[in-house]
Motif scaffolding. Structure first.
Motif, PDB file in Angstrom:
ATOM      1  N   SER A 189       0.781   4.010  -2.920  1.00 57.97           N
ATOM      2  CA  SER A 189       0.439   5.374  -2.513  1.00 57.97           C
ATOM      3  C   SER A 189       1.474   6.370  -3.022  1.00 57.97           C
ATOM      4  CB  SER A 189       0.339   5.450  -0.981  1.00 57.97           C
ATOM      5  OG  SER A 189       0.098   6.780  -0.567  1.00 57.97           O
ATOM      6  N   LEU A 244      -8.958   2.922  -6.157  1.00 57.32           N
ATOM      7  CA  LEU A 244      -8.163   4.134  -6.330  1.00 57.32           C
ATOM      8  C   LEU A 244      -6.813   3.826  -6.950  1.00 57.32           C
ATOM      9  CD1 LEU A 244      -7.717   7.186  -5.804  1.00 57.32           C
ATOM     10  CD2 LEU A 244      -6.861   6.544  -3.525  1.00 57.32           C
ATOM     11  N   TYR A 245      -6.193   2.734  -6.530  1.00 58.98           N
ATOM     12  CA  TYR A 245      -4.870   2.364  -7.025  1.00 58.98           C
ATOM     13  C   TYR A 245      -4.934   1.374  -8.187  1.00 58.98           C
ATOM     14  CZ  TYR A 245      -3.218   4.654  -2.788  1.00 58.98           C
ATOM     15  OH  TYR A 245      -2.957   5.591  -1.795  1.00 58.98           O
ATOM     16  N   ASN A 267     -16.982   1.728  -5.309  1.00 59.65           N
ATOM     17  CA  ASN A 267     -15.918   2.338  -4.512  1.00 59.65           C
ATOM     18  C   ASN A 267     -15.940   1.766  -3.091  1.00 59.65           C
ATOM     19  OD1 ASN A 267     -13.780   4.024  -3.858  1.00 59.65           O
ATOM     20  ND2 ASN A 267     -15.119   5.735  -3.302  1.00 59.65           N
ATOM     21  N   HIS A 310       0.836  -1.205   0.000  1.00 61.37           N
ATOM     22  CA  HIS A 310       0.000   0.000   0.000  1.00 61.37           C
ATOM     23  C   HIS A 310       0.867   1.250   0.000  1.00 61.37           C
ATOM     24  CE1 HIS A 310      -2.739   3.117   1.562  1.00 61.37           C
ATOM     25  NE2 HIS A 310      -3.688   2.408   0.984  1.00 61.37           N
ATOM     26  N   LYS A 334      -6.970  -1.885   1.222  1.00 59.93           N
ATOM     27  CA  LYS A 334      -7.685  -0.621   1.061  1.00 59.93           C
ATOM     28  C   LYS A 334      -7.322   0.004  -0.284  1.00 59.93           C
ATOM     29  CE  LYS A 334      -5.767   1.139   4.678  1.00 59.93           C
ATOM     30  NZ  LYS A 334      -5.408   2.103   5.744  1.00 59.93           N
ATOM     31  N   ASP A 335      -8.170   0.910  -0.750  1.00 66.68           N
ATOM     32  CA  ASP A 335      -7.903   1.723  -1.951  1.00 66.68           C
ATOM     33  C   ASP A 335      -7.630   0.869  -3.187  1.00 66.68           C
ATOM     34  OD1 ASP A 335      -8.059   4.113  -0.408  1.00 66.68           O
ATOM     35  OD2 ASP A 335      -5.999   3.775   0.283  1.00 66.68           O
TER      36      ASP A 335
END
Length: 318
Positions: A139, A251-252, A227, A135, A247-248
């Protein structure tokens, strides 16, 4: 003459690396139940992918956990993206030699193992949190938009493994998923399932069984495919099921290191779009007002009746 040709063939095969990949992995360790690490997918170039993976993982692991005490320059001998194929071979040979050394085999922070599937590499991790590390990498790449790999596609953390049979998976996940989904914890979620070299598991059945399990842990857990707050990753390779909760994921870009560095698509200008859509509405209003005024001036009784029919028709259509 035939004997000479056969000897020549053997020499050329050894010289140009025929069967080298199979020999290399045959003597190495394989992904097994009980391991943790990172699954890394690539496109046709596993050896270069392995070298890139060691470079990338060591770079960010040094930032999070500090330099490895027993690190012997493996994976960091060539930090440039323009590494030659020969340098990659040297680095990999050095890595294999160190993995085979009994004194350091179990103490290495990252170990390359055979995943059991083509174009998939498994990097076993020791004394670090694979999900936290991956992550952190994604990020940073998402923020800086700096491309740091050419061959690596996706990096999926593996924080738990079990046998790849539905009963074993449900039994294992019953306790594995508690920190995220058991009351009082709850979240929106999705399940990302993929099976490689395994035909005894049906995707829909596995997803339904996991979703039912998450619902039992807390009825407030809700599925969200657009989402979600959390994504349950389930990767089956042969007889091993690799699991993690991340998580995410959306998004990623599904943890794809190539896609996450791309610039986001420009959003449409809301004000411009709004003014454009307002124009025809304004025209319709003007026309309706003009028609209404003309009808009132002419005292035409049919006009209100037509308006009522139109309104009634639009209501039924909706």
């Amino acid at each position: 003459m035939s004997a000479v040709q056969n000897e020549s063939r053997k020499r050329s095969k050894k010289r140009y690396g025929g069967g080298h990949h199979n020999k290399r992995w045959k003597g190495s360790r394989e992904l097994e139940v009980g391991m943790e690490g990172i699954l890394i997918t690539c496109n046709m170039n596993e050896r270069k992918c392995t070298a890139e993976a060691f470079n990338l993982l060591n770079e960010y692991a040094d930032k999070l956990y500090g330099p490895e005490k027993l690190q012997d320059d493996t994976g960091s001998s060539s930090e440039e993206d323009e590494a030659e194929e020969e340098d990659v071979d040297v680095a990999l040979k050095k890595e294999v030699a160190q993995l085979q050394a009994s004194g350091t085999k179990q103490e290495r922070r990252f170990q390359a193992l055979d995943s059991g599937a083509n174009n998939v590499i498994f990097i076993r991790t020791q004394n670090l949190e694979a999900d936290k590390l991956v992550h952190h990498i994604l990020s940073d790449l998402h923020t800086t938009k700096k491309k740091k790999s050419r061959v690596i596609l996706r990096m999926l953390p593996v924080t738990g493994t079990c046998k790849a049979f539905q009963d074993d998976m449900v039994k294992y996940l019953t306790t594995f998923l508690e920190p995220w989904f058991k009351t009082p914890n709850c979240a929106t979620y999705q399940i990302a399932f993929k099976a490689r070299n395994s035909s005894h598991n049906k995707r829909d059945e596995i997803i339904k069984s996991i979703a039912g399990l998450v619902g039992k842990l807390n009825p407030k857990n809700k599925v969200d495919l657009t989402n979600p707050e959390l994504t349950v990753i389930v990767e089956v390779i042969k007889a091993v099921c690799c699991i993690s909760v991340v998580k995410d994921y959306t998004l990623y870009r599904k943890y794809n290191v190539q896609e996450v560095v791309k610039e986001d698509a420009p959003k449409p200008n809301v004000t411009t779009a709004k003014t454009d859509t307002d124009k025809p509405e304004q025209k319709e209003r003007q026309i309706s007002e003009e028609t209404k005024q003309e009808g009132e001036e002419e005292n035409d009784k049919n006009v209100p009746q037509d308006n009522k029919e139109v309104d009634k028709g639009e209501g039924e259509g909706e």
